[in-house]
Design a protein around this motif. Structure first.
Motif, PDB file in Angstrom:
ATOM      1  N   VAL A  51      28.325  41.009  41.843  1.00 24.27           N
ATOM      2  CA  VAL A  51      27.754  39.773  42.396  1.00 24.27           C
ATOM      3  C   VAL A  51      27.789  39.819  43.918  1.00 24.27           C
ATOM      4  CG1 VAL A  51      28.395  38.386  40.382  1.00 24.27           C
ATOM      5  CG2 VAL A  51      29.940  38.514  42.327  1.00 24.27           C
ATOM      6  N   ALA A  52      26.999  38.946  44.524  1.00 26.26           N
ATOM      7  CA  ALA A  52      27.000  38.824  45.977  1.00 26.26           C
ATOM      8  C   ALA A  52      28.394  38.415  46.437  1.00 26.26           C
ATOM      9  CB  ALA A  52      25.968  37.798  46.419  1.00 26.26           C
ATOM     10  N   ASP A  53      28.822  38.994  47.541  1.00 24.48           N
ATOM     11  CA  ASP A  53      30.156  38.746  48.103  1.00 24.48           C
ATOM     12  C   ASP A  53      30.503  37.260  48.181  1.00 24.48           C
ATOM     13  OD1 ASP A  53      32.389  40.027  48.950  1.00 24.48           O
ATOM     14  OD2 ASP A  53      31.620  40.581  50.918  1.00 24.48           O
ATOM     15  N   GLU A  54      29.542  36.467  48.677  1.00 24.58           N
ATOM     16  CA  GLU A  54      29.813  35.044  48.891  1.00 24.58           C
ATOM     17  C   GLU A  54      29.946  34.248  47.591  1.00 24.58           C
ATOM     18  OE1 GLU A  54      25.373  35.775  49.254  1.00 24.58           O
ATOM     19  OE2 GLU A  54      27.148  36.653  50.173  1.00 24.58           O
ATOM     20  N   ASP A  55      29.466  34.800  46.475  1.00 24.95           N
ATOM     21  CA  ASP A  55      29.536  34.096  45.189  1.00 24.95           C
ATOM     22  C   ASP A  55      30.738  34.500  44.335  1.00 24.95           C
ATOM     23  OD1 ASP A  55      27.190  32.757  45.746  1.00 24.95           O
ATOM     24  OD2 ASP A  55      25.916  34.138  44.619  1.00 24.95           O
ATOM     25  N   ALA A  56      31.380  35.607  44.655  1.00 26.46           N
ATOM     26  CA  ALA A  56      32.399  36.192  43.776  1.00 26.46           C
ATOM     27  C   ALA A  56      33.545  35.245  43.450  1.00 26.46           C
ATOM     28  CB  ALA A  56      32.938  37.480  44.391  1.00 26.46           C
ATOM     29  N   GLU A  57      34.178  34.692  44.447  1.00 27.03           N
ATOM     30  CA  GLU A  57      35.345  33.839  44.207  1.00 27.03           C
ATOM     31  C   GLU A  57      34.967  32.590  43.412  1.00 27.03           C
ATOM     32  OE1 GLU A  57      38.697  31.509  46.801  1.00 27.03           O
ATOM     33  OE2 GLU A  57      37.911  33.386  47.618  1.00 27.03           O
ATOM     34  N   ARG A  58      33.860  31.974  43.777  1.00 23.76           N
ATOM     35  CA  ARG A  58      33.415  30.760  43.089  1.00 23.76           C
ATOM     36  C   ARG A  58      33.073  31.060  41.624  1.00 23.76           C
ATOM     37  NH1 ARG A  58      28.639  29.030  41.889  1.00 23.76           N
ATOM     38  NH2 ARG A  58      27.559  30.448  43.305  1.00 23.76           N
ATOM     39  N   LEU A  59      32.368  32.162  41.382  1.00 23.64           N
ATOM     40  CA  LEU A  59      32.015  32.524  40.005  1.00 23.64           C
ATOM     41  C   LEU A  59      33.261  32.786  39.165  1.00 23.64           C
ATOM     42  CD1 LEU A  59      28.926  34.850  40.476  1.00 23.64           C
ATOM     43  CD2 LEU A  59      28.987  32.680  39.295  1.00 23.64           C
ATOM     44  N   ALA A  60      34.227  33.488  39.735  1.00 25.39           N
ATOM     45  CA  ALA A  60      35.455  33.773  38.989  1.00 25.39           C
ATOM     46  C   ALA A  60      36.160  32.476  38.604  1.00 25.39           C
ATOM     47  CB  ALA A  60      36.375  34.667  39.814  1.00 25.39           C
ATOM     48  N   GLU A  61      36.238  31.545  39.534  1.00 25.76           N
ATOM     49  CA  GLU A  61      36.895  30.262  39.253  1.00 25.76           C
ATOM     50  C   GLU A  61      36.118  29.435  38.236  1.00 25.76           C
ATOM     51  OE1 GLU A  61      37.667  28.159  42.898  1.00 25.76           O
ATOM     52  OE2 GLU A  61      38.889  29.788  43.689  1.00 25.76           O
ATOM     53  N   GLU A  62      34.791  29.366  38.407  1.00 30.47           N
ATOM     54  CA  GLU A  62      33.948  28.544  37.528  1.00 30.47           C
ATOM     55  C   GLU A  62      33.882  29.079  36.107  1.00 30.47           C
ATOM     56  OE1 GLU A  62      29.888  27.330  38.493  1.00 30.47           O
ATOM     57  OE2 GLU A  62      30.524  27.117  40.576  1.00 30.47           O
ATOM     58  N   LEU A  63      33.784  30.405  35.959  1.00 28.69           N
ATOM     59  CA  LEU A  63      33.519  30.978  34.639  1.00 28.69           C
ATOM     60  C   LEU A  63      34.763  31.427  33.881  1.00 28.69           C
ATOM     61  CD1 LEU A  63      30.247  32.900  35.508  1.00 28.69           C
ATOM     62  CD2 LEU A  63      30.506  30.705  34.367  1.00 28.69           C
ATOM     63  N   ASN A  64      35.897  31.533  34.548  1.00 26.47           N
ATOM     64  CA  ASN A  64      37.129  31.898  33.841  1.00 26.47           C
ATOM     65  C   ASN A  64      37.482  30.784  32.855  1.00 26.47           C
ATOM     66  OD1 ASN A  64      39.407  33.590  33.324  1.00 26.47           O
ATOM     67  ND2 ASN A  64      40.645  32.135  34.470  1.00 26.47           N
ATOM     68  N   GLY A  65      37.612  31.151  31.586  1.00 30.00           N
ATOM     69  CA  GLY A  65      37.934  30.179  30.541  1.00 30.00           C
ATOM     70  C   GLY A  65      36.724  29.484  29.947  1.00 30.00           C
TER      71      GLY A  65
END
Length: 84
Positions: A51-65
């Motif tokens: 994923v794009a660098d700027e989206d990585a942290e947000r995606l991990a938080e949003e999609l985990n679980g």
């Protein structure tokens, strides 16, 4: 730049295309791959999404679980391979 996310607890029948489409709903996806067993070709139940660098942290938080085809995903930033 891009980052790679580890995605675990995937349903066995999940394809790379399905994974890309699902993650693209939430951010900029560069590509994905499902890890398969070398001998059987069957999914090992996890994969990686670039994923794009700027989206990585947000995606991990949003999609985990989050539920994906009846399974609760495990999503976090991928760690580099350990060499033996």
């Amino acid at each position: 730049m891009s980052k790679t996310l580890y995605v675990g607890n995937l349903p066995w029948a999940t394809s790379s295309e399905e994974l890309t489409e699902y993650f693209a709903e939430f951010g900029n996806v560069i590509g994905s791959r499902i890890i398969t067993d070398r001998e059987t070709g069957r999914s090992r139940g996890f994969g990686f999404v670039e994923v794009a660098d700027e989206d990585a942290e947000r995606l991990a938080e949003e999609l985990n679980g989050k539920d994906f085809n009846g399974r609760s995903l495990t999503v976090n930033e991928a760690r580099p391979r350990q060499t033996v």
